[in-house]
Motif scaffolding. Sequence first.
Motif, PDB file in Angstrom:
ATOM      1  N   PRO A 177      14.549 -61.774  -6.330  1.00  0.00           N
ATOM      2  CA  PRO A 177      15.470 -62.274  -7.361  1.00  0.00           C
ATOM      3  C   PRO A 177      16.869 -61.668  -7.213  1.00  0.00           C
ATOM      4  O   PRO A 177      17.006 -60.519  -6.799  1.00  0.00           O
ATOM      5  CB  PRO A 177      14.801 -61.785  -8.661  1.00  0.00           C
ATOM      6  N   LEU A 178      17.872 -62.461  -7.541  1.00  0.00           N
ATOM      7  CA  LEU A 178      19.251 -61.979  -7.498  1.00  0.00           C
ATOM      8  C   LEU A 178      19.535 -61.140  -8.743  1.00  0.00           C
ATOM      9  O   LEU A 178      19.024 -61.423  -9.830  1.00  0.00           O
ATOM     10  CB  LEU A 178      20.230 -63.158  -7.451  1.00  0.00           C
ATOM     11  N   ASN A 179      20.367 -60.139  -8.566  1.00  0.00           N
ATOM     12  CA  ASN A 179      20.751 -59.265  -9.682  1.00  0.00           C
ATOM     13  C   ASN A 179      22.004 -59.833 -10.327  1.00  0.00           C
ATOM     14  O   ASN A 179      23.131 -59.413 -10.040  1.00  0.00           O
ATOM     15  CB  ASN A 179      20.998 -57.842  -9.163  1.00  0.00           C
ATOM     16  N   LEU A 180      21.829 -60.825 -11.187  1.00  0.00           N
ATOM     17  CA  LEU A 180      22.982 -61.501 -11.813  1.00  0.00           C
ATOM     18  C   LEU A 180      23.640 -60.585 -12.840  1.00  0.00           C
ATOM     19  O   LEU A 180      22.943 -59.965 -13.663  1.00  0.00           O
ATOM     20  CB  LEU A 180      22.528 -62.800 -12.490  1.00  0.00           C
ATOM     21  N   PRO A 181      24.986 -60.512 -12.834  1.00  0.00           N
ATOM     22  CA  PRO A 181      25.689 -59.658 -13.784  1.00  0.00           C
ATOM     23  C   PRO A 181      25.481 -60.057 -15.238  1.00  0.00           C
ATOM     24  O   PRO A 181      25.561 -59.252 -16.135  1.00  0.00           O
ATOM     25  CB  PRO A 181      27.159 -59.813 -13.412  1.00  0.00           C
TER      26      PRO A 181
ATOM     27  N   LEU B 256      26.270 -50.388 -20.949  1.00  0.00           N
ATOM     28  CA  LEU B 256      25.996 -49.305 -19.998  1.00  0.00           C
ATOM     29  C   LEU B 256      24.727 -49.606 -19.197  1.00  0.00           C
ATOM     30  O   LEU B 256      24.668 -49.370 -17.983  1.00  0.00           O
ATOM     31  CB  LEU B 256      25.834 -47.976 -20.746  1.00  0.00           C
ATOM     32  N   ALA B 257      23.730 -50.156 -19.889  1.00  0.00           N
ATOM     33  CA  ALA B 257      22.476 -50.499 -19.214  1.00  0.00           C
ATOM     34  C   ALA B 257      22.718 -51.540 -18.129  1.00  0.00           C
ATOM     35  O   ALA B 257      22.210 -51.424 -17.006  1.00  0.00           O
ATOM     36  CB  ALA B 257      21.470 -51.020 -20.243  1.00  0.00           C
ATOM     37  N   ASN B 258      23.507 -52.553 -18.450  1.00  0.00           N
ATOM     38  CA  ASN B 258      23.801 -53.603 -17.463  1.00  0.00           C
ATOM     39  C   ASN B 258      24.620 -53.060 -16.286  1.00  0.00           C
ATOM     40  O   ASN B 258      24.422 -53.465 -15.143  1.00  0.00           O
ATOM     41  CB  ASN B 258      24.528 -54.772 -18.130  1.00  0.00           C
ATOM     42  N   ALA B 259      25.538 -52.143 -16.589  1.00  0.00           N
ATOM     43  CA  ALA B 259      26.338 -51.538 -15.515  1.00  0.00           C
ATOM     44  C   ALA B 259      25.425 -50.742 -14.571  1.00  0.00           C
ATOM     45  O   ALA B 259      25.579 -50.804 -13.344  1.00  0.00           O
ATOM     46  CB  ALA B 259      27.423 -50.636 -16.104  1.00  0.00           C
ATOM     47  N   LEU B 260      24.465 -50.010 -15.135  1.00  0.00           N
ATOM     48  CA  LEU B 260      23.515 -49.240 -14.322  1.00  0.00           C
ATOM     49  C   LEU B 260      22.622 -50.181 -13.515  1.00  0.00           C
ATOM     50  O   LEU B 260      22.294 -49.912 -12.356  1.00  0.00           O
ATOM     51  CB  LEU B 260      22.656 -48.347 -15.226  1.00  0.00           C
ATOM     52  N   ARG B 261      22.218 -51.284 -14.133  1.00  0.00           N
ATOM     53  CA  ARG B 261      21.410 -52.289 -13.426  1.00  0.00           C
ATOM     54  C   ARG B 261      22.146 -52.818 -12.202  1.00  0.00           C
ATOM     55  O   ARG B 261      21.551 -53.016 -11.136  1.00  0.00           O
ATOM     56  CB  ARG B 261      21.071 -53.427 -14.402  1.00  0.00           C
ATOM     57  N   MET B 262      23.463 -53.021 -12.341  1.00  0.00           N
ATOM     58  CA  MET B 262      24.246 -53.565 -11.232  1.00  0.00           C
ATOM     59  C   MET B 262      24.414 -52.569 -10.081  1.00  0.00           C
ATOM     60  O   MET B 262      24.701 -52.958  -8.958  1.00  0.00           O
ATOM     61  CB  MET B 262      25.629 -54.025 -11.724  1.00  0.00           C
ATOM     62  N   THR B 263      24.237 -51.273 -10.363  1.00  0.00           N
ATOM     63  CA  THR B 263      24.329 -50.269  -9.293  1.00  0.00           C
ATOM     64  C   THR B 263      22.944 -49.903  -8.765  1.00  0.00           C
ATOM     65  O   THR B 263      22.802 -48.971  -7.965  1.00  0.00           O
ATOM     66  CB  THR B 263      25.043 -48.989  -9.786  1.00  0.00           C
ATOM     67  N   GLY B 264      21.927 -50.637  -9.211  1.00  0.00           N
ATOM     68  CA  GLY B 264      20.568 -50.413  -8.706  1.00  0.00           C
ATOM     69  C   GLY B 264      19.800 -49.324  -9.420  1.00  0.00           C
ATOM     70  O   GLY B 264      18.668 -49.009  -9.040  1.00  0.00           O
TER      71      GLY B 264
ATOM     72  N   LYS C 170      16.932 -46.066 -15.049  1.00  0.00           N
ATOM     73  CA  LYS C 170      17.877 -45.481 -16.001  1.00  0.00           C
ATOM     74  C   LYS C 170      18.424 -46.565 -16.926  1.00  0.00           C
ATOM     75  O   LYS C 170      18.643 -46.340 -18.117  1.00  0.00           O
ATOM     76  CB  LYS C 170      19.029 -44.798 -15.254  1.00  0.00           C
ATOM     77  N   ALA C 171      18.644 -47.763 -16.362  1.00  0.00           N
ATOM     78  CA  ALA C 171      19.121 -48.889 -17.165  1.00  0.00           C
ATOM     79  C   ALA C 171      18.133 -49.191 -18.281  1.00  0.00           C
ATOM     80  O   ALA C 171      18.529 -49.467 -19.424  1.00  0.00           O
ATOM     81  CB  ALA C 171      19.305 -50.119 -16.284  1.00  0.00           C
ATOM     82  N   LEU C 172      16.824 -49.122 -17.969  1.00  0.00           N
ATOM     83  CA  LEU C 172      15.795 -49.405 -18.973  1.00  0.00           C
ATOM     84  C   LEU C 172      15.872 -48.441 -20.153  1.00  0.00           C
ATOM     85  O   LEU C 172      15.603 -48.826 -21.294  1.00  0.00           O
ATOM     86  CB  LEU C 172      14.399 -49.353 -18.339  1.00  0.00           C
TER      87      LEU C 172
ATOM     88  N   THR D 187      15.656 -58.648 -16.610  1.00  0.00           N
ATOM     89  CA  THR D 187      16.167 -58.715 -15.242  1.00  0.00           C
ATOM     90  C   THR D 187      15.900 -57.407 -14.504  1.00  0.00           C
ATOM     91  O   THR D 187      15.535 -57.404 -13.320  1.00  0.00           O
ATOM     92  CB  THR D 187      17.679 -59.034 -15.251  1.00  0.00           C
ATOM     93  N   ALA D 188      16.063 -56.278 -15.202  1.00  0.00           N
ATOM     94  CA  ALA D 188      15.764 -54.979 -14.587  1.00  0.00           C
ATOM     95  C   ALA D 188      14.281 -54.900 -14.219  1.00  0.00           C
ATOM     96  O   ALA D 188      13.917 -54.440 -13.130  1.00  0.00           O
ATOM     97  CB  ALA D 188      16.138 -53.846 -15.544  1.00  0.00           C
ATOM     98  N   TYR D 189      13.414 -55.364 -15.126  1.00  0.00           N
ATOM     99  CA  TYR D 189      11.973 -55.377 -14.827  1.00  0.00           C
ATOM    100  C   TYR D 189      11.670 -56.284 -13.637  1.00  0.00           C
ATOM    101  O   TYR D 189      10.847 -55.961 -12.773  1.00  0.00           O
ATOM    102  CB  TYR D 189      11.175 -55.875 -16.040  1.00  0.00           C
ATOM    103  N   GLN D 190      12.345 -57.441 -13.579  1.00  0.00           N
ATOM    104  CA  GLN D 190      12.139 -58.394 -12.489  1.00  0.00           C
ATOM    105  C   GLN D 190      12.529 -57.768 -11.148  1.00  0.00           C
ATOM    106  O   GLN D 190      11.837 -57.921 -10.148  1.00  0.00           O
ATOM    107  CB  GLN D 190      12.960 -59.661 -12.754  1.00  0.00           C
ATOM    108  N   LEU D 191      13.628 -57.040 -11.138  1.00  0.00           N
ATOM    109  CA  LEU D 191      14.102 -56.390  -9.905  1.00  0.00           C
ATOM    110  C   LEU D 191      13.172 -55.258  -9.474  1.00  0.00           C
ATOM    111  O   LEU D 191      13.097 -54.927  -8.289  1.00  0.00           O
ATOM    112  CB  LEU D 191      15.526 -55.865 -10.119  1.00  0.00           C
ATOM    113  N   LEU D 192      12.464 -54.677 -10.447  1.00  0.00           N
ATOM    114  CA  LEU D 192      11.496 -53.613 -10.153  1.00  0.00           C
ATOM    115  C   LEU D 192      10.134 -54.171  -9.774  1.00  0.00           C
ATOM    116  O   LEU D 192       9.208 -53.427  -9.461  1.00  0.00           O
ATOM    117  CB  LEU D 192      11.352 -52.694 -11.378  1.00  0.00           C
ATOM    118  N   GLY D 193      10.010 -55.510  -9.813  1.00  0.00           N
ATOM    119  CA  GLY D 193       8.740 -56.148  -9.467  1.00  0.00           C
ATOM    120  C   GLY D 193       7.739 -56.184 -10.602  1.00  0.00           C
ATOM    121  O   GLY D 193       6.570 -56.551 -10.406  1.00  0.00           O
ATOM    122  N   ARG D 194       8.185 -55.832 -11.801  1.00  0.00           N
ATOM    123  CA  ARG D 194       7.291 -55.844 -12.979  1.00  0.00           C
ATOM    124  C   ARG D 194       7.424 -57.214 -13.654  1.00  0.00           C
ATOM    125  O   ARG D 194       7.999 -57.368 -14.719  1.00  0.00           O
ATOM    126  CB  ARG D 194       7.647 -54.684 -13.901  1.00  0.00           C
ATOM    127  N   ASN D 195       6.884 -58.207 -12.976  1.00  0.00           N
ATOM    128  CA  ASN D 195       7.157 -59.599 -13.339  1.00  0.00           C
ATOM    129  C   ASN D 195       6.555 -60.047 -14.664  1.00  0.00           C
ATOM    130  O   ASN D 195       7.163 -60.844 -15.383  1.00  0.00           O
ATOM    131  CB  ASN D 195       6.691 -60.523 -12.206  1.00  0.00           C
TER     132      ASN D 195
END
Length: 344
Positions: free
Chosen positions: A340-344, A209-217, A221-223, A251-259
Motif C-alpha cells: 500500500p502507498l503511504n498517502l499523506p 504529529l502522528a501523520n508526520a511520523l507516519r510519513m517518515t516511516g 510511534k505514530a500509533l 493507514t499506519a496499521y496497513q503499512l505495518l501489515g496489520r490489515n
Amino acid sequence: MSSDPYKLFEKAEKFRADSKFLKAIPLYREARALAGKDRELRLACLLSLGDVLRMSGEFTEAGSCYRRARALAASLGDDEAALDACVGLGLALRARGEFREAITLFTKALRSYKKNGDREGVAFALWAHAGALRVKGDLKGALAGFREAKKLFTRLGDRAGVGYCLTGLGGASRVAGRTAGSQKYYKEANKLFRSTGDTFGIAYSYCGLANALRMTGEHEKALEYFKKARGHYRKIGDRVSYAYTLWGEGTAYQLLGRNARALKNFEEAKKLFKETGDRRGLVYCALSRGQADFKKGKRREALRGLKDALEKARKHGFGVEERYARLVLRAIEKAPEELPLNLP
C-alpha cells in the motif's frame, strides 16, 4: 436547570471554551427557545450553536443555524454578526467538501472585514480561506494564506489563532511533501495548545504529529500519537476529526501489515464520514479499501472501487485526492509491489 436564558447561554459558552461541545449544544438550544423577543440573544445562540454543531460534525444543521443567524443579523442591522455567520456557513460547507461556495463566502467576507477595518475578522477569514484552498488542492495558495493569517494573529496577540494557523501550515506542508516542516509546525502548535489548555487544538496537533511520523516511516510511534488524539477527540465529540484520525491510524496499521485492524479503522471512519456528509473523507476510505482489496487478490473489486474514488474526487474538484487516486491506480498497473502507498 435554570430557566434564565442568559445564564444558560453563559453556561454553554463555558462548555464551549472547554471544548465540551456536546454539553454546550442542548444549553444553546434551550437558551434560544427561552429568548423570547430578545433577538440579540437569539442571534448569539444561533451563531454559537452553529459553531459547536460544526465542531461536532453536524455540518448540515450548523449551516442552517448560520443561515438563520445571517438573516436575523441583517434584520437587526448587525453587519459584524452577519459577516461572522457568513464565514461560519463557509466553514460548514468547506467541511463537507463544498469548497467552491465556501471560497466565494470567504472572499466576500474578507473584502467586507477589510473595508470595516476589522483586523480580527480579516485574520479569521484569511485562515478560513486558506483551509478551503487546501481542500481544493491549491497548496501554494493555502500555505501563503496560513502564513499571512498567522502574522495577523501574532500582531493581535491571538494565541489560539496562531495555533490554528500552525496546524493549517502543518497539514498543507505534509501534503506538499514537506514532512520536516509539517512536523515542526505541529510540534509548535501542540506546545502552544497544551499551554493554553485547548483540548481540540491538542487533539488536532497530536493527530498532525502522528501523520508526520507516519510519513517518515515511524509507524509505531505514530500509533502512540494517534491514540492520544483519539482520547482527546472522544472527550470533545468531534466525529469528523475523529474519523480522519481513524483513517490515519488505519493507514499506519496497513503499512505495518496489520490489515484486519486497518480495515476495522477504515470501516469505522467511513461510517462517520457518511454520517457527517464528508465527501473527501469517503474518497480517502475508498482509496485505502481499494488497496486492501488488491492485496487480497480482489483485483476487479479493487479497480472498481478505486476508479469510483477517482471519479468522485474529480467530480467534487478535490485536486489532491484525484492525484492520489491516479497514483494508486498507476501502482496497480506498473508497480503493485509498492502497495500500500503511504498517502499523506
